[in-house]
Design a protein around this motif. Sequence first.
Motif, PDB file in Angstrom:
ATOM      1  N   LEU A  47       9.729  -2.197   0.980  1.00 17.16           N
ATOM      2  CA  LEU A  47       9.222  -1.807   2.354  1.00 17.16           C
ATOM      3  C   LEU A  47       8.190  -2.648   3.027  1.00 17.16           C
ATOM      4  CD1 LEU A  47       8.590   2.036   1.783  1.00 17.16           C
ATOM      5  CD2 LEU A  47      10.454   0.998   2.978  1.00 17.16           C
ATOM      6  N   PHE A  48       7.628  -3.446   1.915  1.00 13.75           N
ATOM      7  CA  PHE A  48       6.657  -4.563   2.536  1.00 13.75           C
ATOM      8  C   PHE A  48       6.972  -5.817   1.997  1.00 13.75           C
ATOM      9  CE2 PHE A  48       4.813  -0.479   1.745  1.00 13.75           C
ATOM     10  CZ  PHE A  48       4.576  -0.068   2.956  1.00 13.75           C
ATOM     11  N   GLU A 149       0.455  -2.906   5.286  1.00 14.40           N
ATOM     12  CA  GLU A 149       1.109  -3.842   4.526  1.00 14.40           C
ATOM     13  C   GLU A 149      -0.348  -4.773   4.407  1.00 14.40           C
ATOM     14  OE1 GLU A 149       3.609  -7.782   5.198  1.00 14.40           O
ATOM     15  OE2 GLU A 149       4.689  -6.131   4.861  1.00 14.40           O
ATOM     16  N   GLN A 150      -1.162  -5.017   5.509  1.00 11.36           N
ATOM     17  CA  GLN A 150      -2.282  -5.790   5.315  1.00 11.36           C
ATOM     18  C   GLN A 150      -3.325  -5.044   4.484  1.00 11.36           C
ATOM     19  OE1 GLN A 150      -3.138  -6.137   9.378  1.00 11.36           O
ATOM     20  NE2 GLN A 150      -1.855  -7.848   9.715  1.00 11.36           N
ATOM     21  N   SER A 151      -3.246  -3.803   4.707  1.00 10.29           N
ATOM     22  CA  SER A 151      -4.251  -2.783   3.983  1.00 10.29           C
ATOM     23  C   SER A 151      -4.070  -2.925   2.468  1.00 10.29           C
ATOM     24  CB  SER A 151      -4.475  -1.334   4.384  1.00 10.29           C
ATOM     25  OG  SER A 151      -4.901  -1.584   5.595  1.00 10.29           O
ATOM     26  N   LEU A 152      -2.844  -2.869   1.973  1.00 11.30           N
ATOM     27  CA  LEU A 152      -2.258  -2.803   0.636  1.00 11.30           C
ATOM     28  C   LEU A 152      -2.663  -4.276   0.032  1.00 11.30           C
ATOM     29  CD1 LEU A 152      -0.936  -1.779  -1.681  1.00 11.30           C
ATOM     30  CD2 LEU A 152       1.294  -2.426  -0.675  1.00 11.30           C
ATOM     31  N   GLN A 153      -2.368  -5.398   0.762  1.00  9.25           N
ATOM     32  CA  GLN A 153      -2.854  -6.729   0.290  1.00  9.25           C
ATOM     33  C   GLN A 153      -4.207  -6.544  -0.036  1.00  9.25           C
ATOM     34  OE1 GLN A 153      -1.264  -9.020   3.504  1.00  9.25           O
ATOM     35  NE2 GLN A 153       0.768  -9.708   2.432  1.00  9.25           N
ATOM     36  N   GLU A 154      -5.259  -6.286   0.857  1.00 10.09           N
ATOM     37  CA  GLU A 154      -6.624  -5.994   0.630  1.00 10.09           C
ATOM     38  C   GLU A 154      -6.870  -5.117  -0.666  1.00 10.09           C
ATOM     39  OE1 GLU A 154      -8.388  -4.297   4.243  1.00 10.09           O
ATOM     40  OE2 GLU A 154      -7.651  -5.791   5.535  1.00 10.09           O
TER      41      GLU A 154
END
Length: 213
Positions: A47-48, A149-154
Amino acid sequence: MNCEVCHLKELEVESFEIREVLRCILHTIIFHRALGLIRPKDIDLELFDITYVQCGEIEVEKKIDETIEHFISWIEKHPNKKSQISLSFYEVKSKQPSWFNNKQRSYWEQWYVNLNVLHQTKSPSHHSKLVMDTGEASEERNSRRTMLEQSLQEVLFQIIKFVNEKKDHVPPINDGVIYCPFEITMPSSSDSTFGRDIWKRMLHSGGHPSMLS
């Protein structure tokens, strides 16, 4: 022994995203706390546009997958609710000799994964990061997925930062041990019960948490 605690950034997810998000986070934590000889395995999310690393241990994968399936079942009974999963590392210590079981778990690190699960709406792009929706409503969905996706990377960077800064509390591991013993705790019938269970274990283990957000 002090128990270091890390509360990960809350992620806003839809129910179909739970499985991939939790696999990514839990495997990343365990991989970075693996101390023995492991067989790293790169995993690309569907998904990401994110790749994470697993330890390559079947027992770890099975334990995580079983927990996630139980969590998803719990979410189905408690829709639109903020939820938390606890991943705790421990070592087994011997108490004073007795006729009963003289082993106890001493918790030295706990991670809290925080999810805000939204009501699921149907979309043709649920199962692929490559298919993008069209239309006004779909633009909002695509924007939300990009933000997730950005939050998961964070969150992944938060994990790496924590394990690099917090090392002194990690107990010595015997030769041949690949990863530290761990347990994963889900919410029970109520959030208050879940909180009481966590603190009950802390009191029995003698650990004292120091907080890092």
